[in-house]
Scaffold this active site. Structure first.
Site, mmCIF file in Angstrom:
data_model
loop_
_atom_site.group_PDB
_atom_site.id
_atom_site.type_symbol
_atom_site.label_atom_id
_atom_site.label_comp_id
_atom_site.label_asym_id
_atom_site.label_seq_id
_atom_site.Cartn_x
_atom_site.Cartn_y
_atom_site.Cartn_z
ATOM 1 N N LYS A 287 15.477 7.743 10.617
ATOM 2 C CA LYS A 287 15.463 8.304 9.276
ATOM 3 C C LYS A 287 16.687 9.181 9.013
ATOM 4 C CE LYS A 287 11.698 6.285 7.983
ATOM 5 N NZ LYS A 287 11.753 5.218 6.964
ATOM 6 N N ALA B 90 10.230 11.430 26.943
ATOM 7 C CA ALA B 90 10.049 11.157 28.371
ATOM 8 C C ALA B 90 9.034 10.055 28.624
ATOM 9 C CB ALA B 90 9.625 12.432 29.100
ATOM 10 N N TYR C 106 11.702 7.795 15.487
ATOM 11 C CA TYR C 106 11.531 7.804 14.032
ATOM 12 C C TYR C 106 12.564 8.722 13.366
ATOM 13 C CZ TYR C 106 9.035 8.169 9.545
ATOM 14 O OH TYR C 106 8.683 8.138 8.217
ATOM 15 N N ARG D 101 0.838 -1.203 0.000
ATOM 16 C CA ARG D 101 0.000 0.000 0.000
ATOM 17 C C ARG D 101 0.875 1.255 0.000
ATOM 18 N NH1 ARG D 101 0.136 -2.238 4.915
ATOM 19 N NH2 ARG D 101 -1.655 -3.547 4.439
ATOM 20 N N GLY D 102 0.237 2.391 -0.174
ATOM 21 C CA GLY D 102 0.890 3.687 -0.047
ATOM 22 C C GLY D 102 2.059 3.885 -0.997
ATOM 23 N N ILE D 103 3.138 4.448 -0.466
ATOM 24 C CA ILE D 103 4.311 4.772 -1.275
ATOM 25 C C ILE D 103 4.952 3.512 -1.842
ATOM 26 C CG2 ILE D 103 6.652 5.711 -1.162
ATOM 27 C CD1 ILE D 103 5.564 7.778 0.861
ATOM 28 N N GLY E 289 8.565 0.675 6.873
ATOM 29 C CA GLY E 289 8.931 1.393 8.093
ATOM 30 C C GLY E 289 7.716 1.575 8.981
ATOM 31 N N ASN F 212 11.502 0.552 1.564
ATOM 32 C CA ASN F 212 10.380 1.445 1.857
ATOM 33 C C ASN F 212 9.702 1.135 3.188
ATOM 34 O OD1 ASN F 212 7.938 3.241 1.114
ATOM 35 N ND2 ASN F 212 7.027 1.205 1.382
ATOM 36 N N ASP G 136 8.379 -10.725 7.355
ATOM 37 C CA ASP G 136 8.562 -9.640 8.324
ATOM 38 C C ASP G 136 10.034 -9.262 8.312
ATOM 39 O OD1 ASP G 136 8.830 -7.948 10.454
ATOM 40 O OD2 ASP G 136 7.907 -9.289 11.930
#
Length: 445
Positions: free
Chosen positions: A355, A296, A351, A215-217, A288, A286, A259
Site C-alpha cells: 500500500k 518472522a 500489506y 462487495r464493500g468499498i 486487494g 480497489n 482473477d
C-alpha cells in the site's frame, strides 16, 4: 453496521452515564445519498475570511455562491479562509485571528477549508515554512472540531489554477466530505484540463472499471460512479461471480469475472474493453488482499500473494492499457492504498509495503501522463465498516472505531465519495496525491 456507542449516547437514561464516565460522544455525521446537484449548498451559510495579499478570494466566493451558499449572519456552515497571501510569521497571526474570532460559530457538521500558497512555490525559506505551518494548523484544528462532526482540510493552489477550485470547494465543503478531515491537497494547472467541468451528471458518457466490485468499498464505488452517469465494468474473482452478477444487474454494470493476479488477466481485460467499449476513462484499482502475520512468521507465499495482487497486478493492467492506448484522454486512475501504507501496522509488513508502494506509484505516474489530462491518485482508507471489519473481535473493533477525530468508523460510501470526486473533471487539478479517508486517524501523517 450500527455504531452502538452513538445509539446509547442518545438514550435519555444511559446516555448521561456513558458521557459522565468519559466515553466518546460521536456526532452523527451529515452525509448525502444523492448524486451531485447544481447547487448543493442551497441551504448552507458561508463565511469567507482572507489574509492580506490573498489571491484566491474572488474565485472562492464565486464557487461558493454558484453552489448556492449564502453569506452567514450567525451560524456558519462553511468557513473558508484564504491564506494564499501568507509569507511571514505575522501573516500566520492573521489566520489565527480569523479562526479565533469565528470558530465558536461553526455549526455542527460544518466544513472548514483553508486555502494556502503552494509550499513548492515559496520565494524563500521562511515563506516555505509558513506554507507548511498552515498544514499543521489545519490538522490540529480538525482534531479540535471533530467531536462536533466538523471536518477541516487544506488546499494549496497556484495563481494559475484558480479556475480549478470549483470542484475542490464543492467536495471539501459538502456532505461528501463527512469522513475526510485533516487532509492537505495541492491544486495545480500542470495537468491538461478537459473542455467542460460539469457540476451534475459529472461522469455521463464515461466508462469506469472497478476491481473488487462485488462487495464493500468496491461495491460502493461502482454504485457511486454509476450514480454520476458512468457505465461501469464491475470486476471480481470468478468465485464471486454470482454475487457480482447481482450487483451488476442492480446498477446496470457489465460484470467481468477475472482473477487480477492471473498472468492472462491483463490481456483478457484489455481485449474485453477494446471489443466492447473501445477504451476506458476511469480505472479504480480497489481489489486487494491481506495475509497478516509478523514478519518472522510470515511464509514466502504470504508475502508474494499480497505483493502480486496489491501491486504487481495493478502495474501489469495499467501498462497494457497504456501500451494499447485504451486509457482515454482526461482519464482517471485511482489506486486504493491504506492508512497502513502511511503509518504501518503490526503484522502487516507485506500489506503495508504494497500500500505504501501505491503511494509512490501514483506520484511517479502523475507527470508522465499530465499532458493528456490523465491523473493518477491514491485513496487511503482508515477504519471503514465493511464485512471484513464485522469479523474483528468486538473490543478491537470498538478501539479501531474511536482512533480518529470523529470517534467513529467510516462507511464504504465515504471512500466511494472521494474516489468519485477524483474521477470527475472537476478534480483535474489534483494529480499524484494520496488522500486519507479515515476521520483524521490519530496515527499517520
Amino acid at each position: 453496521m450500527p455504531d452502538t456507542l452513538i445509539k446509547i449516547n442518545r438514550w435519555p437514561v444511559i446516555g448521561p452515564i456513558v458521557r459522565a464516565i468519559g466515553l466518546p460522544n460521536p456526532t452523527e455525521l451529515r452525509r448525502s445519498a444523492a448524486a451531485y446537484v447544481a447547487q448543493p449548498f442551497i441551504s448552507q451559510s458561508y463565511l469567507l475570511a482572507k489574509a492580506e495579499g490573498a489571491y484566491a478570494s474572488s474565485a472562492l466566493a464565486a464557487a461558493l455562491q454558484a453552489a448556492g451558499a449564502k453569506e452567514a449572519t450567525e451560524l456558519i456552515d462553511i468557513f473558508v479562509v484564504d491564506a494564499t497571501g501568507c509569507r511571514t510569521v505575522g501573516d500566520l497571526r492573521a489566520v489565527y485571528c480569523a479562526f479565533n474570532q469565528h470558530i465558536s460559530c461553526i455549526a455542527r457538521n460544518g466544513r472548514v477549508l483553508l486555502i494556502a500558497p503552494p509550499f513548492s512555490a515559496a520565494s524563500d525559506p521562511l515563506a516555505a515554512a509558513v506554507a507548511r505551518g498552515l498544514e499543521g494548523l489545519v490538522r490540529s484544528l480538525g482534531k479540535e472540531l471533530g467531536r462536533r462532526g466538523v471536518t477541516a482540510n487544506l488546499a494549496s493552489v497556484t495563481p494559475q489554477a484558480l479556475d480549478r477550485l470549483d470542484g475542490v470547494v464543492r467536495f471539501f465543503c459538502g456532505p461528501q466530505c463527512a469522513y475526510v478531515s485533516g487532509q492537505a491537497v495541492h491544486v495545480s494547472s500542470e495537468t491538461s484540463a478537459p473542455g467542460a467541468l460539469p457540476s451534475t451528471a459529472t461522469l455521463a458518457g464515461k466508462l469506469a472499471l472497478v476491481t473488487g466490485a462485488a462487495r464493500g468499498i468496491g461495491l460502493a464505488t461502482a454504485e457511486r460512479l454509476a450514480q454520476e452517469g458512468a457505465k461501469v465494468v464491475a470486476l471480481d474473482i470468478p468465485a464471486s461471480a454470482d454475487e457480482l452478477n447481482v450487483v451488476a444487474s442492480r446498477i446496470g454494470a457489465s460484470p467481468l469475472a477475472l482473477d487480477i493476479a492471473a498472468p492472462e488477466t491483463p490481456a483478457a481485460l484489455a481485449r474485453f474493453i477494446r471489443e466492447n467499449f473501445g477504451g476506458v476513462d476511469i480505472v479504480v484499482h480497489n481489489a486487494g488482499i491481506t495475509r497478516d502475520r509478523t514478519l518472522a512468521k510470515m511464509e514466502a507465499r504470504q508475502w508474494d500473494q499480497v505483493l502480486e495482487i496489491n501491486l504487481s497486478a495493478i502495474a501489469a493492467i495499467d501498462k497494457l492499457l497504456m501500451d494499447e492506448a485504451l486509457l482515454r484522454e482526461n482519464g482517471r486512475v485511482v489506486c486504493m492504498s491504506s492508512i497502513s501504507g502511511i503509518a504501518g501496522n503490526f503484522g502487516q509488513t507485506n500489506y503495508a509495503t504494497s500500500k505504501a508502494a501505491l503511494i509512490g506509484y501514483v506520484a511517479a505516474h502523475a507527470p508522465l501522463h499530465a499532458a493528456r489530462g490523465i491523473t493518477f491518485n491514491a485513496v487511503a482508507p482508515g477504519f471503514i465498516e465493511t464485512p471484513m471489519t464485522r469479523k474483528v473481535p468486538f473490543l478491537t473493533r470498538e478501539i479501531g472505531r474511536r482512533l480518529n477525530s470523529l470517534s467513529q468508523g467510516g462507511q464504504p460510501r465515504d471512500v466511494a465519495e472521494l474516489v468519485t470526486f477524483l474521477c470527475t473533471p472537476g478534480a483535474c487539478g489534483i494529480n499524484g496525491q494520496t488522500i486519507r479517508v479515515c476521520g483524521q486517524g490519530l496515527m499517520g501523517a
